[in-house]
Design a protein around this motif. Structure first.
Motif, PDB file in Angstrom:
ATOM      1  N   VAL A  16      12.833  18.031  65.157  1.00 35.43           N
ATOM      2  CA  VAL A  16      14.272  17.740  65.221  1.00 35.43           C
ATOM      3  C   VAL A  16      14.679  17.156  63.875  1.00 35.43           C
ATOM      4  O   VAL A  16      14.158  16.125  63.466  1.00 35.43           O
ATOM      5  CB  VAL A  16      14.599  16.748  66.358  1.00 35.43           C
ATOM      6  N   HIS A  17      15.635  17.814  63.203  1.00 37.94           N
ATOM      7  CA  HIS A  17      15.871  17.480  61.804  1.00 37.94           C
ATOM      8  C   HIS A  17      17.280  17.006  61.472  1.00 37.94           C
ATOM      9  O   HIS A  17      17.526  16.545  60.360  1.00 37.94           O
ATOM     10  CB  HIS A  17      15.548  18.701  60.923  1.00 37.94           C
ATOM     11  N   SER A  18      18.210  17.106  62.403  1.00 33.81           N
ATOM     12  CA  SER A  18      19.594  16.754  62.068  1.00 33.81           C
ATOM     13  C   SER A  18      20.054  15.511  62.824  1.00 33.81           C
ATOM     14  O   SER A  18      19.607  15.238  63.946  1.00 33.81           O
ATOM     15  CB  SER A  18      20.537  17.919  62.390  1.00 33.81           C
ATOM     16  N   VAL A  19      20.960  14.769  62.213  1.00 34.82           N
ATOM     17  CA  VAL A  19      21.535  13.587  62.853  1.00 34.82           C
ATOM     18  C   VAL A  19      22.288  13.994  64.112  1.00 34.82           C
ATOM     19  O   VAL A  19      22.253  13.294  65.132  1.00 34.82           O
ATOM     20  CB  VAL A  19      22.477  12.848  61.877  1.00 34.82           C
ATOM     21  N   LYS A  20      22.934  15.133  64.052  1.00 34.61           N
ATOM     22  CA  LYS A  20      23.691  15.626  65.204  1.00 34.61           C
ATOM     23  C   LYS A  20      22.794  15.794  66.423  1.00 34.61           C
ATOM     24  O   LYS A  20      23.174  15.432  67.545  1.00 34.61           O
ATOM     25  CB  LYS A  20      24.354  16.959  64.857  1.00 34.61           C
ATOM     26  N   ASP A  21      21.592  16.326  66.210  1.00 37.29           N
ATOM     27  CA  ASP A  21      20.666  16.532  67.330  1.00 37.29           C
ATOM     28  C   ASP A  21      20.191  15.204  67.917  1.00 37.29           C
ATOM     29  O   ASP A  21      20.079  15.060  69.141  1.00 37.29           O
ATOM     30  CB  ASP A  21      19.463  17.367  66.878  1.00 37.29           C
ATOM     31  N   SER A  47      25.084   1.512  58.993  1.00 35.73           N
ATOM     32  CA  SER A  47      25.751   0.948  57.818  1.00 35.73           C
ATOM     33  C   SER A  47      25.841  -0.572  57.890  1.00 35.73           C
ATOM     34  O   SER A  47      25.951  -1.252  56.872  1.00 35.73           O
ATOM     35  CB  SER A  47      27.149   1.553  57.660  1.00 35.73           C
ATOM     36  N   LYS A  48      25.758  -1.112  59.112  1.00 31.57           N
ATOM     37  CA  LYS A  48      25.835  -2.572  59.296  1.00 31.57           C
ATOM     38  C   LYS A  48      24.498  -3.266  59.014  1.00 31.57           C
ATOM     39  O   LYS A  48      24.484  -4.455  58.679  1.00 31.57           O
ATOM     40  CB  LYS A  48      26.261  -2.905  60.729  1.00 31.57           C
ATOM     41  N   VAL A  49      23.389  -2.530  59.154  1.00 37.32           N
ATOM     42  CA  VAL A  49      22.078  -3.192  59.099  1.00 37.32           C
ATOM     43  C   VAL A  49      21.103  -2.569  58.111  1.00 37.32           C
ATOM     44  O   VAL A  49      20.000  -3.085  57.919  1.00 37.32           O
ATOM     45  CB  VAL A  49      21.421  -3.207  60.498  1.00 37.32           C
ATOM     46  N   SER A  50      21.476  -1.456  57.497  1.00 39.20           N
ATOM     47  CA  SER A  50      20.531  -0.761  56.632  1.00 39.20           C
ATOM     48  C   SER A  50      21.236  -0.137  55.440  1.00 39.20           C
ATOM     49  O   SER A  50      22.402   0.260  55.527  1.00 39.20           O
ATOM     50  CB  SER A  50      19.802   0.333  57.427  1.00 39.20           C
ATOM     51  N   GLU A  51      20.497  -0.046  54.347  1.00 34.97           N
ATOM     52  CA  GLU A  51      21.025   0.654  53.179  1.00 34.97           C
ATOM     53  C   GLU A  51      20.826   2.159  53.313  1.00 34.97           C
ATOM     54  O   GLU A  51      21.360   2.933  52.526  1.00 34.97           O
ATOM     55  CB  GLU A  51      20.324   0.153  51.906  1.00 34.97           C
ATOM     56  N   LYS A  52      20.054   2.557  54.310  1.00 41.55           N
ATOM     57  CA  LYS A  52      19.769   3.982  54.517  1.00 41.55           C
ATOM     58  C   LYS A  52      20.652   4.547  55.627  1.00 41.55           C
ATOM     59  O   LYS A  52      20.893   3.895  56.640  1.00 41.55           O
ATOM     60  CB  LYS A  52      18.298   4.191  54.876  1.00 41.55           C
ATOM     61  N   THR A  53      21.088   5.788  55.449  1.00 44.41           N
ATOM     62  CA  THR A  53      21.824   6.492  56.484  1.00 44.41           C
ATOM     63  C   THR A  53      20.833   7.075  57.486  1.00 44.41           C
ATOM     64  O   THR A  53      19.636   7.210  57.185  1.00 44.41           O
ATOM     65  CB  THR A  53      22.653   7.634  55.878  1.00 44.41           C
ATOM     66  N   PRO A  54      21.292   7.469  58.685  1.00 47.26           N
ATOM     67  CA  PRO A  54      20.384   8.117  59.632  1.00 47.26           C
ATOM     68  C   PRO A  54      19.681   9.339  59.041  1.00 47.26           C
ATOM     69  O   PRO A  54      18.491   9.553  59.281  1.00 47.26           O
ATOM     70  CB  PRO A  54      21.321   8.496  60.782  1.00 47.26           C
ATOM     71  N   LEU A  55      20.398  10.141  58.260  1.00 49.04           N
ATOM     72  CA  LEU A  55      19.774  11.326  57.661  1.00 49.04           C
ATOM     73  C   LEU A  55      18.695  10.930  56.663  1.00 49.04           C
ATOM     74  O   LEU A  55      17.620  11.548  56.616  1.00 49.04           O
ATOM     75  CB  LEU A  55      20.826  12.193  56.974  1.00 49.04           C
TER      76      LEU A  55
END
Length: 289
Positions: free
Chosen positions: A191-196, A213-221
């Motif tokens: 499973v490779h997409s944030v949408k999934d 965005s509230k707790v991490s400098e990284k996005t889900p992707l």
């Protein structure tokens, strides 16, 4: 080196170790997939983890899975708790300890936190209680040890949440973040997409992005991509698989797409990475877990 081990009639396994510089940390292959807490006590410890050198301050607790590979240098002393699923399953007891997806079975490369000075006595007391109960031989020993481990995990979870900004979220939001991390860990190869992942959580991709965005400098992707890259590096470092096989293992059908992805993430090609790390591994030495 101090070492005490509990073994139950149903393959329950708990081990306490106290090590000094020069002692080795190893897994008991009898007990598959143990989870490990390493409580580093010394002032000047350093580790190498997944090719990165990290300085560790006193009273840091590291949370590891059995597949993690770690080397210590300048280790003064450390305490270790190892336990298997039969002794205490953190997935089955997630409602009690809430550590799934953050301390264990998550996307964080090396979950860790420092025990605040005012909280050290709690951990020291609990360690002494562990040592005392290890000497017991009655029918209540297993339950007592499980209760103490549960308390230890809860203390660790609370402190990790504070030091990693998770307290900015409410309980439901934290659970979404934890479940996302867990789902990525379990499914990143397919499973490779944030949408999934958002669909699996019955949330929108925007909701996930806003939470992280509230707790991490990284996005889900970025988290998904980082986990795929970690696995690729592990295959390149520790196996003889071809780059084509590795690409397939982590969900790429096209070796060129994998090479492009890897180079974008690591600024080096997979083949150059493998050639570089082979020499490093051959000459490395130290304390391993």
């Amino acid at each position: 080196m101090y070492e005490k081990t509990f073994r139950g009639i149903n393959n329950e396994f708990l081990q306490l170790q106290e090590i000094k510089n020069g002692n080795s940390i190893s897994f008991n292959q009898e007990h598959l997939s143990p989870l490990i807490f390493i409580w580093v006590k010394g002032e000047k410890s350093n580790i190498t983890f997944e090719g990165s050198k990290i300085g560790i301050v006193s009273n840091t607790i590291l949370c590891l899975n059995s597949f993690d590979k770690i080397q210590f240098t300048n280790l003064d002393n450390a305490r270790i708790i190892k336990f298997n699923r039969e002794f205490y399953c953190v997935l089955d007891h997630d409602k009690d300890v809430s550590c799934k997806g953050i301390l264990f079975y998550g996307t964080n490369q090396l979950p860790n936190f420092q025990i605040p000075q005012e909280e050290v006595d709690k951990f020291e007391t609990l360690w002494k209680m562990f040592e005392v109960e290890m000497q017991s031989k009655d029918k209540l020993q297993l339950e007592m040890l499980q209760t103490m481990l549960k308390r230890f995990i809860i203390l660790c979870t609370r402190m990790f949440k504070v030091q990693n900004q998770l307290i900015k979220l409410d309980t439901e939001e934290i659970d979404i973040v934890r479940e996302f991390n867990f789902l990525v860990e379990q499914n990143f190869k397919t499973v490779h997409s944030v949408k999934d992942y958002a669909s699996l959580l019955n949330k929108s991709p925007k909701t996930l992005s806003n939470l992280f965005s509230k707790v991490s400098e990284k996005t889900p992707l970025q988290i998904i991509h980082q986990r795929k890259c970690i696995e690729a590096k592990r295959f390149l470092r520790y196996t003889d698989k071809s780059i084509k096989e590795i690409a397939y293992e982590i969900g790429f059908e096209d070796i060129h797409a994998f090479s492009k992805f890897f180079k974008k993430m690591e600024h080096i090609s997979p083949s150059d990475f493998k050639n570089t790390t082979l020499g490093t591994i051959a000459t490395s030495s130290g304390t391993k877990a």
